[in-house]
Scaffold this active site. Structure first.
Site, PDB file in Angstrom:
ATOM      1  N   TYR A  31       0.830  -1.210   0.000  1.00 47.25           N
ATOM      2  CA  TYR A  31       0.000   0.000   0.000  1.00 47.25           C
ATOM      3  C   TYR A  31       0.866   1.263   0.000  1.00 47.25           C
ATOM      4  CZ  TYR A  31      -2.625  -3.714   2.470  1.00 47.25           C
ATOM      5  OH  TYR A  31      -3.151  -4.914   2.884  1.00 47.25           O
ATOM      6  N   HIS A  32       2.050   1.190  -0.592  1.00 47.93           N
ATOM      7  CA  HIS A  32       2.996   2.309  -0.574  1.00 47.93           C
ATOM      8  C   HIS A  32       3.333   2.763  -1.994  1.00 47.93           C
ATOM      9  CE1 HIS A  32       4.575   0.521   3.490  1.00 47.93           C
ATOM     10  NE2 HIS A  32       3.370   1.050   3.599  1.00 47.93           N
ATOM     11  N   THR A  33       2.353   2.889  -2.856  1.00 47.94           N
ATOM     12  CA  THR A  33       2.613   3.262  -4.238  1.00 47.94           C
ATOM     13  C   THR A  33       3.124   4.692  -4.353  1.00 47.94           C
ATOM     14  OG1 THR A  33       0.243   3.693  -4.374  1.00 47.94           O
ATOM     15  CG2 THR A  33       1.032   1.664  -5.346  1.00 47.94           C
TER      16      THR A  33
END
Length: 619
Positions: free
Chosen positions: A540-542
């Protein structure tokens, strides 16, 4: 559609972490200008459940209406599997719905961006300005964090009892590991310590919307915040952004949406995140001509870097059985009524207890040593030499220990578990995100890019072996959870162990102190490889889909965050990162947004940098 103005001075598109900061700070610094913040999702104040940290954490995998999941294309590297990436759909963005873990990258991450004004030394004042760091430290002078910033960070309202066991066991397996008061130092790439949380001192979820917008003693009269509105595109006339086209955000109901243009007299700022801002640029005619032409969009500026380098950490979560007498949040997660009711009542009454925690009390960051690097092969060795071999503040893997079952898979109906939730900080793999239509309600084409570079798999195999050596030495370890580990052969030295093999607790503790290291065969390594391909996911770290670099290097924005080829348009969110940051991304969002505020205020004030009352008090 009359609940917002037709024309303002500055439009901020996206009410996530970056957008809320931009809106609040700019309205405060530029009181003569009218600021409009547009958010696609709802108002976070209407969802009381999100305030309770532990309860809202388990909502992540259920029917959370404030979260949108993007389904990615199937990947050969994942045996055809289609990963999913979550996107916040609420004011405050990810900070309103995430797992509440506050982490920081390496100081060298920002220096590596090689952009004027964006070095770690430039970031230091913004760290102090953005974070209220309520974490006990033996020597606060050695930490860049301080009290007094806007966004609350603490250790939460509950601490697990086995932290010393975890830290000391790490030292046993890796004697070079430092034990820290806090793992968020920007300076340590090989250490274990307490893991701060995005939780206020009152035991509530810390959100950017609350910290920057709702918490103000007096409302900003020059700021309008509108939710439930989707930005379709930026209106560009004569090479300048003059406004945005918007539509109501409710799903289609069999009729054409009413569209409206809101004019911006001075500036449009995109802050829709790495998964949102590229789409607005492309629908506006700014991007790769091949992508735009296929989507039926007129090309206004040739910017091939838009959406091309989706970068994300790669998450893998092995899980273990733990003893029945150890702290665990599993029964709360299962919704056992007697336990959940008592915990929730305690939280309502005192702001304490496990309801005021996410359970992430201890974390670690780790780098490979010379011997391990050699074993990981020449492809990785060459990549690591370019990225971080000579930078000791960079951790190749970051991890936190979860005292419960954490997975997309069905939760076991009984038992206690722990998870080593960890991610590869600097993957060589890259994905992409592009529109397929001018319709903002149609999902983009997303390639997650997981494991599509050969330098990444050796990292996961290395880390799997290291973390397992630590966990199997913990006194409360009771075996690996089948299905959440590689499927080793029963005759292998690496075979999984079941809880039934641990009948005598005294014997278990004695063995934990004398257990020998597992010797993995080539077949075992192949089993780990297969398991990683079956289970690896986005962290979830795009980021990096509109990178800040030179245009000839496929950059999209310059160091002042101006979009190349268009005047009056900036991007200020995680999409601008020119290279990865070894951290959960909230700490990065805070700094990008605060930096963007300084740049915009300086421009609006004719070159005079902003001097707020907060800054004056620190001089």
């Amino acid at each position: 559609m009359s609940r917002y103005p037709n024309e303002v001075d500055i439009i901020i598109c996206g009410g996530g972490g970056a957008g809320c900061i931009l809106a609040s700070r700019l309205a405060e610094e530029l009181p003569r200008l009218q600021i409009l913040l547009i958010e696609r999702g709802g108002d976070d104040r209407e969802v009381k459940r999100l305030e309770r940290p532990l309860d809202s954490l388990f909502w992540l995998f259920s029917d959370n209406p404030y979260l949108q999941w993007l389904e990615c294309e199937g990947q050969d590297e994942l045996k055809g599997r289609k990963p999913r990436i979550p996107v916040g759909n609420i004011l405050g963005g990810g900070t309103s719905i995430n797992t509440l873990m506050y982490n920081t990258g390496a100081a060298s991450d920002y220096d590596d961006w090689n952009q004027p004004g964006w070095s770690f030394e430039d970031m230091k004042p913004l760290i102090k300005k953005s974070v209220d760091y309520d974490v006990p430290l033996r020597d606060p002078s050695k930490d860049v964090h301080t009290r007094g910033g806007a966004f609350g960070v603490s250790l939460g309202g509950h601490q697990m009892t086995w932290g010393n066991d975890f830290c000391e066991t790490w030292k046993e397996v890796r004697p070079d590991m430092e034990i820290l008061d806090s793992i968020t130092t920007y300076r340590h790439g090989n250490a274990v310590g307490r893991q701060p949380k995005m939780i206020t001192g009152q035991g509530r979820r810390s959100t950017v919307a609350e910290a920057y917008l709702h918490k103000r003693q007096s409302p900003l009269k020059n700021l309008a915040v509108v939710t439930g509105l989707t930005v379709s595109r930026t209106i560009v006339e004569g090479g300048r952004a003059v406004g945005v086209e918007v539509l109501e955000s409710a799903p289609y109901a069999g009729k054409e949406k009413s569209r409206k243009v809101i004019k911006a007299r001075k500036l449009v700022v995109l802050a829709c995140g790495a998964l949102g801002s590229p789409g607005i640029l492309e629908r506006s005619g700014l991007g790769d001509p091949n992508v735009l032409t296929k989507a039926g969009v007129e090309v206004l500026a040739d910017l091939p870097g838009v959406g091309r380098e989706l970068d994300d950490h790669q998450l893998v979560c092995p899980m273990y059985h733990i003893s029945d007498d150890i702290d665990s949040f599993d029964d709360y997660a299962r919704g056992v009524e007697s336990i959940k009711t008592a915990v929730d009542e305690e939280w309502e009454r005192t702001g304490k207890g496990i309801g005021a925690s996410n359970g992430f009390d201890w974390g670690y960051k780790i780098r490979p040593n010379a011997e391990e690097i050699d074993k990981m092969g020449s492809t990785f060795k060459d990549y690591w030499k370019r990225v971080g071999a000579d930078k000791p503040d960079k951790a190749l893997y970051s991890n936190v220990i979860f005292p419960y079952f954490y997975s997309y898979k069905p939760r076991p109906k009984e038992g206690k578990y722990m998870c080593i939730g960890g991610f590869h900080n600097y993957p060589a793999s890259r994905g992409s995100i592009h529109i397929t239509s001018s319709d903002p309600f149609l999902s983009p084409r997303v390639n997650a890019g997981l494991l599509n570079h050969p330098a990444d798999m050796p990292v996961h195999i290395w880390h799997y072996k290291i973390q397992r050596e630590v966990v199997r030495r913990l006194p409360f370890y009771r075996g690996e959870l089948a299905g959440c580990h590689p499927n080793f052969d029963e005759t292998s030295n690496a075979r999984l162990r079941s809880p039934g093999e641990f009948s005598d607790p005294a014997e278990v503790i004695a063995q934990a102190k004398s257990v020998s290291r597992i010797e993995y065969s080539a077949e075992d390594d192949q089993k780990i490889d297969e398991w990683v391909r079956d289970s690896v996911a986005t962290a979830y770290h795009t980021m990096s889909t509109c990178p800040m670099r030179k245009r000839e290097d496929e950059g999209v924005v310059d160091a002042r965050l101006d979009v190349y080829g268009v005047k009056g348009l900036k991007v200020a969110d995680l999409s601008i990162c020119p290279s990865n940051v070894g951290s959960n991304t909230t700490s990065v969002v805070l700094l990008i947004a605060e930096k963007a505020v300084n740049l915009i205020v300086e421009e609006m004030n004719g070159g005079i940098a902003p001097i707020t009352e907060w800054v004056k008090s620190k001089l």
